[in-house]
Scaffold this motif. Structure first.
Motif: not given
Length: 85
Positions: A30-31, A34, A38, A50, A54, A65, A68, A72
């Motif tokens: 997830v990080r 993200s 970004r 990305g 996710l 997730s 996001l 996305a």
């Protein structure tokens, strides 16, 4: 991502997240996803990567997730969406 008494190094953070995400750690997936999404100078390939990270985390029903991921996906072209799936 955030440095305690040192400057933030997003490239270094991405390397570390990538290592732990590749081992199946949902939080790192997830990080990393993200962080990639970004990036101000992200490329279409970055967006695909990305989203892919996710989606891996989203397969485990992770609410963050999935949220996001939905945001996305709205920015993907039809061709890019096909590459992710």
């Amino acid at each position: 991502e955030r440095g305690d008494s040192v400057g933030a190094d997003l490239e270094k953070a991405a390397r570390h997240y990538r290592l732990c995400a590749a081992r199946g750690n949902r939080m790192c997936q997830v990080r990393l996803g993200s962080l990639i999404l970004r990036k101000p100078d992200r490329s279409p390939r970055d967006i695909i990567q990305g989203v892919a990270w996710l989606e891996l985390a989203g397969d485990r029903n992770d609410a963050a997730s999935l949220e996001l991921l939905n945001a996305a996906r709205e920015g993907l072209t039809t061709e890019a969406a096909a590459q992710v799936e």
